[in-house]
Design an enzyme around this catalytic site. Structure first.
Site, mmCIF file in Angstrom:
data_model
loop_
_atom_site.group_PDB
_atom_site.id
_atom_site.type_symbol
_atom_site.label_atom_id
_atom_site.label_comp_id
_atom_site.label_asym_id
_atom_site.label_seq_id
_atom_site.Cartn_x
_atom_site.Cartn_y
_atom_site.Cartn_z
ATOM 1 N N SER A 82 0.869 -1.187 0.000
ATOM 2 C CA SER A 82 0.000 0.000 0.000
ATOM 3 C C SER A 82 0.895 1.222 0.000
ATOM 4 C CB SER A 82 -0.881 0.012 1.254
ATOM 5 O OG SER A 82 -1.696 1.176 1.284
ATOM 6 N N TYR B 283 -2.092 -1.005 10.521
ATOM 7 C CA TYR B 283 -2.149 -1.311 9.088
ATOM 8 C C TYR B 283 -0.905 -0.776 8.373
ATOM 9 C CZ TYR B 283 -3.799 -1.234 4.246
ATOM 10 O OH TYR B 283 -3.912 -1.401 2.888
HETATM 11 P P1 NAP Z 1 -11.282 -6.555 0.337
HETATM 12 O O1 NAP Z 1 -12.099 -6.079 -0.793
HETATM 13 O O2 NAP Z 1 -11.819 -6.423 1.725
HETATM 14 O O3 NAP Z 1 -10.908 -8.096 0.069
HETATM 15 C C1 NAP Z 1 -10.070 -8.771 0.955
HETATM 16 C C2 NAP Z 1 -9.824 -10.173 0.446
HETATM 17 O O4 NAP Z 1 -8.921 -10.823 1.346
HETATM 18 C C3 NAP Z 1 -11.081 -11.018 0.405
HETATM 19 O O5 NAP Z 1 -10.973 -11.919 -0.674
HETATM 20 C C4 NAP Z 1 -11.035 -11.765 1.725
HETATM 21 O O6 NAP Z 1 -11.809 -12.966 1.647
HETATM 22 C C5 NAP Z 1 -9.537 -12.019 1.838
HETATM 23 N N1 NAP Z 1 -9.053 -12.257 3.192
HETATM 24 C C6 NAP Z 1 -9.193 -11.485 4.297
HETATM 25 N N2 NAP Z 1 -8.631 -12.076 5.361
HETATM 26 C C7 NAP Z 1 -8.109 -13.269 4.911
HETATM 27 C C8 NAP Z 1 -7.424 -14.340 5.518
HETATM 28 N N3 NAP Z 1 -7.137 -14.338 6.842
HETATM 29 N N4 NAP Z 1 -7.031 -15.379 4.754
HETATM 30 C C9 NAP Z 1 -7.317 -15.416 3.427
HETATM 31 N N5 NAP Z 1 -7.974 -14.434 2.801
HETATM 32 C C10 NAP Z 1 -8.368 -13.371 3.525
HETATM 33 O O7 NAP Z 1 -9.861 -5.830 0.379
HETATM 34 P P2 NAP Z 1 -9.081 -4.996 -0.754
HETATM 35 O O8 NAP Z 1 -9.408 -3.560 -0.576
HETATM 36 O O9 NAP Z 1 -9.241 -5.623 -2.078
HETATM 37 O O10 NAP Z 1 -7.568 -5.175 -0.251
HETATM 38 C C11 NAP Z 1 -6.759 -6.214 -0.780
HETATM 39 C C12 NAP Z 1 -5.310 -5.869 -0.529
HETATM 40 O O11 NAP Z 1 -5.020 -4.596 -1.107
HETATM 41 C C13 NAP Z 1 -4.965 -5.752 0.958
HETATM 42 O O12 NAP Z 1 -3.689 -6.306 1.181
HETATM 43 C C14 NAP Z 1 -4.940 -4.248 1.193
HETATM 44 O O13 NAP Z 1 -4.069 -3.896 2.241
HETATM 45 C C15 NAP Z 1 -4.427 -3.748 -0.144
HETATM 46 N N6 NAP Z 1 -4.763 -2.352 -0.453
HETATM 47 C C16 NAP Z 1 -6.056 -1.980 -0.700
HETATM 48 C C17 NAP Z 1 -6.323 -0.649 -1.040
HETATM 49 C C18 NAP Z 1 -7.701 -0.175 -1.413
HETATM 50 O O14 NAP Z 1 -7.865 1.002 -1.759
HETATM 51 N N7 NAP Z 1 -8.714 -1.020 -1.427
HETATM 52 C C19 NAP Z 1 -5.283 0.291 -1.057
HETATM 53 C C20 NAP Z 1 -3.992 -0.130 -0.773
HETATM 54 C C21 NAP Z 1 -3.739 -1.460 -0.481
HETATM 55 P P3 NAP Z 1 -12.362 -13.743 2.978
HETATM 56 O O15 NAP Z 1 -12.971 -12.697 3.854
HETATM 57 O O16 NAP Z 1 -13.313 -14.777 2.464
HETATM 58 O O17 NAP Z 1 -11.152 -14.382 3.595
#
Ligand code: NAP
Length: 256
Positions: free
Chosen positions: A140, A154
């Protein structure tokens, strides 16, 4: 568009939603054999069905090394080995420092940072047998570059992933495995949508390109790191944020 992902075996942790689903979609469209791993098997299967191209969903929890070992074994058996791990699963619950409990801290670290270690450790025995072994982390901008109230844990976990990467890439170089990281800015996902429209509007206003990113924007950056063309790139990061971290002040942003 690279053609070097054709028929490559790829695992995307956290691929059932959000950025992981975008990564899975981009890799599947590039011809890769994609396995999506998430805790909720039904959601992983639904995402795989929606993506098509033979994508498959598996249950797995990155907080457990045994669960990751089982997922990598199953994915490798299904697709004849493993070429690419996209270690993407992550959570971002907010808690201000003064209210944060030790359990809050552990939950974020166990998922985002220790979860990265578990996924990578479990994947390496299979990636070693690939002639194009690739690990792509989803970090991130928050933590490595910027800060945001409520996200001390985080931010520490996301900066920690880059520290992990910089030694892992050296250790794994002898197997020809590269380790790189994508650093997303604000990307429209189900998770971010839950933070409300006001949040999304105000975030867009602070970005030079005046819009939030898409999950495919992150998928394409991950695809580059996974490609044959990125053969000589390891231990590196790419910020994908519409220019968000660049302006040195509001004045710089608004006087353009
Ligand atoms: P999201 O929409 O909430 O999706 C999270 C995913 O991770 C889901 O598939 C969830 O499925 C899975 N997950 C959560 N806990 C888990 C566990 N213990 N084991 C296996 N799978 C798990 O999140 P997102 O926004 O796409 O974020 C994904 C990544 O991008 C993260 O690493 C986040 O830090 C990074 N990121 C996101 C943003 C943003 O703007 N969205 C910005 C910077 C970085 P289950 O709940 O079924 O496990």
């Amino acid at each position: 568009m690279t053609h070097s992902l054709q028929d490559r075996s790829v695992v995307v942790t956290g691929g059932s939603k959000g950025i992981g689903k975008g990564i899975a979609r981009v890799f599947a469209a590039a011809g890769a054999k994609v396995v999506i791993v998430a805790r909720h098997a039904d959601q992983a299967a639904a995402a795989a069905a929606e993506i098509g191209h033979g994508a498959f969903g598996l249950a797995g929890d990155v907080t457990s090394l045994a669960s990751m070992e089982s997922a990598m074994k199953d994915a490798s058996a299904r697709n004849g080995g493993l070429d690419v791990l996209c270690a993407n699963a992550g959570i971002f619950p907010a808690a201000k420092l003064e209210d944060m409990t030790s359990d809050d801290w552990d939950m974020v670290m166990d998922t985002n940072l220790k979860g990265t270690f578990h996924a990578v450790k479990a994947a390496v025995p299979y990636l070693k047998n690939s002639d194009q072994g690739r690990i792509v982390l989803t970090s991130s901008i928050t933590g490595p570059v910027t800060g945001y109230p409520g996200w001390t844990h985080y931010g520490a976990s996301k900066a920690g992933q880059l520290g992990f990467m910089r030694t892992a890439c050296i250790e794994l170089a002898k197997y020809g495995i590269t380790v790189n990281a994508v650093m997303p800015g604000n990307i429209v996902t189900e998770g971010l949508a839950g933070m409300g429209e006001d949040y999304q509007r105000s975030m867009a206003a602070s970005i030079p390109l005046k819009k939030l990113g898409t999950v495919e924007d992150i998928g394409h950056a991950a695809l580059y790191f996974a490609s044959k063309e990125a053969n000589y790139v390891t231990g590196q990061t790419i910020v994908v944020d519409g220019g968000q971290i660049v302006p040195e002040s509001l004045e710089a942003l608004n006087s353009a």
